[in-house]
Design an enzyme around this catalytic site. Structure first.
Site, PDB file in Angstrom:
ATOM      1  N   TRP A 105      -3.092   1.331  40.744  1.00 21.56           N
ATOM      2  CA  TRP A 105      -2.173   1.750  39.591  1.00 21.56           C
ATOM      3  C   TRP A 105      -1.605   2.991  39.630  1.00 21.56           C
ATOM      4  O   TRP A 105      -0.614   3.091  38.934  1.00 21.56           O
ATOM      5  CB  TRP A 105      -3.296   1.576  38.313  1.00 21.56           C
ATOM      6  CG  TRP A 105      -3.802   0.364  38.187  1.00 21.56           C
ATOM      7  CD1 TRP A 105      -5.144  -0.133  38.431  1.00 21.56           C
ATOM      8  CD2 TRP A 105      -3.411  -1.179  37.875  1.00 21.56           C
ATOM      9  NE1 TRP A 105      -5.331  -1.411  38.529  1.00 21.56           N
ATOM     10  CE2 TRP A 105      -4.175  -2.165  37.824  1.00 21.56           C
ATOM     11  CE3 TRP A 105      -1.992  -1.387  37.397  1.00 21.56           C
ATOM     12  CZ2 TRP A 105      -3.927  -3.473  37.539  1.00 21.56           C
ATOM     13  CZ3 TRP A 105      -1.612  -2.701  37.312  1.00 21.56           C
ATOM     14  CH2 TRP A 105      -2.402  -3.691  37.289  1.00 21.56           C
ATOM     15  N   ASP A 175      -3.865   8.151  32.763  1.00 18.97           N
ATOM     16  CA  ASP A 175      -4.046   6.739  32.432  1.00 18.97           C
ATOM     17  C   ASP A 175      -5.460   6.183  32.363  1.00 18.97           C
ATOM     18  O   ASP A 175      -6.230   6.453  33.565  1.00 18.97           O
ATOM     19  CB  ASP A 175      -3.371   5.955  33.408  1.00 18.97           C
ATOM     20  CG  ASP A 175      -3.612   4.389  33.207  1.00 18.97           C
ATOM     21  OD1 ASP A 175      -4.401   3.908  32.508  1.00 18.97           O
ATOM     22  OD2 ASP A 175      -2.931   3.592  34.255  1.00 18.97           O
ATOM     23  N   LYS A 199      -9.886  -3.669  28.159  1.00 18.40           N
ATOM     24  CA  LYS A 199     -11.253  -3.361  29.053  1.00 18.40           C
ATOM     25  C   LYS A 199     -12.223  -2.868  28.107  1.00 18.40           C
ATOM     26  O   LYS A 199     -13.297  -3.296  28.043  1.00 18.40           O
ATOM     27  CB  LYS A 199     -11.048  -2.377  30.270  1.00 18.40           C
ATOM     28  CG  LYS A 199      -9.898  -3.107  31.218  1.00 18.40           C
ATOM     29  CD  LYS A 199      -9.481  -2.066  32.344  1.00 18.40           C
ATOM     30  CE  LYS A 199      -8.805  -2.694  33.358  1.00 18.40           C
ATOM     31  NZ  LYS A 199      -7.431  -3.352  32.989  1.00 18.40           N
TER      32      LYS A 199
END
Length: 364
Positions: A105, A175, A199
């Site tokens: 990511w 993030d 999540k």
């Protein structure tokens, strides 16, 4: 009512939601608070929806202890849109931005940043297949940089930052899509925190962005209005039609977190859940091997391998038959992965621990 079929959901995302929240949403789905309508049918300008919207923001502020000099935005497009919006807003002409590389990511964030402006790798553990996060001493940046970007938890490789770099006057942008609200964090150390909801916060479709106000005040204005954080800040995240049901669910999940005892208790729960599984790995005499180095291990995503691919296939097949969902490792790395996010019950991790012990006993 919701089906009572028992499965153990270890999906990496979208992932488990608290059963209590799902059951409440089920009851309110067609008639929200005697309105005769679902929350999904209401105008986002209505008083009933506005209350839901503002309550979600206030619950987030309270749980995460967000200082008053930060804006809380509820956006769309997932964290992947933020990979572009961040440099669009904050990577101004003549500035550079550093990206700490700890997995897939952060790599995607860096690549998107390159399409906007001048970005560089501030640190990387790619040479060891991201089996650890970079040490804080290895992170390189200049005090004139626009920002430093970090991915706090790495779902694919099962690593997590246990502490964060002090970047001084350079804004640290994180993030936190896969570990937000899994533990207490000092928000004031960051210029911005962002996270996709799917999540730890709720269903997919909502992205939370927590941004220090001085960054907003000095952001680039030469971009389309929909891509300006200031647009959404000025309009209380109601510039365009929001994902109203997702925000309703976000607020309910945050309410559930409050009922659990807040982030201190949630952190203890997550530590206990992960320990169950890591103990099996560590005490298996090599039958199971963890991907991540111990000092970089994630409490959210537990990654491990077995002795060979055939044994892994057998493990995953038998686990599926026993009611375990989502234990396959990411397609890019293989192996196994148990994602034990906030809403995954302790009992599910106990069940996985016992399954792993039984499988080892039968196959050594």
């Amino acid at each position: 009512m919701i089906s009572q079929k028992s499965v153990y959901n270890f999906n990496a995302g979208p992932s488990a939601l608290p059963r209590e929240v799902l059951e409440k949403a089920q009851k309110e789905l067609v008639d929200f608070k005697n309105s005769g309508m679902s929350i999904m049918e209401m105008s986002h300008r209505s008083a009933a929806y506005e209350e839901v919207h503002n309550q979600a923001i206030q619950r987030l502020r309270s749980l995460f202890a967000i200082p008053e000099n930060y804006e809380v935005l509820l956006l769309q497009g997932g964290a992947s849109l933020q990979f572009a919006m961040i440099p669009m807003n904050f990577l101004t002409s003549g500035k550079k931005a550093g990206y700490i590389m700890s997995g897939a990511w952060s790599d995607k964030a860096l690549k998107e940043g390159k399409t906007i402006g001048d970005v560089f790798e501030a640190a990387s553990t790619k040479e060891t297949n991201y089996n650890r996060v970079p040490s804080l001493a290895d992170i390189q940046f200049d005090d004139k940089d626009a920002y430093v970007h970090i991915t706090s938890n790495n779902t694919i490789f099962g690593t997590q930052f246990q502490e964060f770099p002090d970047t001084g006057d350079v804004p640290l942008i994180a993030d936190m899509s896969s570990d937000i609200l899994s533990r207490p964090i000092d928000v004031s150390k960051f210029g911005m925190i962002y996270a996709g909801a799917q999540k730890n916060l709720g269903p997919s479709g909502v992205t939370v962005a927590i941004i220090r106000k001085d960054l907003l005040e000095n952001a680039n204005v030469e971009i389309p209005a929909i891509l300006k954080y200031s647009t959404h800040s000025t309009n209380n995240s109601l510039y365009n039609t929001p994902p109203s049901f997702g925000i309703y669910m976000l607020g309910e999940v945050l309410g559930w977190m409050e009922q659990q005892g807040g982030l201190e208790q949630i952190a203890k729960n997550n530590e206990a859940k992960a320990t169950l599984i890591y103990d099996v790995i560590d005490e298996s005499n090599g039958f199971y091997t963890g991907h991540a180095e111990k000092d970089s291990r994630s409490l959210m995503n537990i990654t491990f391998r077995l002795a060979d691919e055939q044994l892994e296939k057998q493990f995953l097949q038998e686990a599926k038959e026993a009611g375990f969902v989502g234990l396959n490792g990411h397609r890019s790395v293989g192996g196994c992965r148990a994602s034990a996010y906030n809403a995954v019950p302790f009992a599910a991790c106990q069940a996985l621990q016992q399954f792993m012990l039984n499988f080892q006993a039968k196959n050594q």
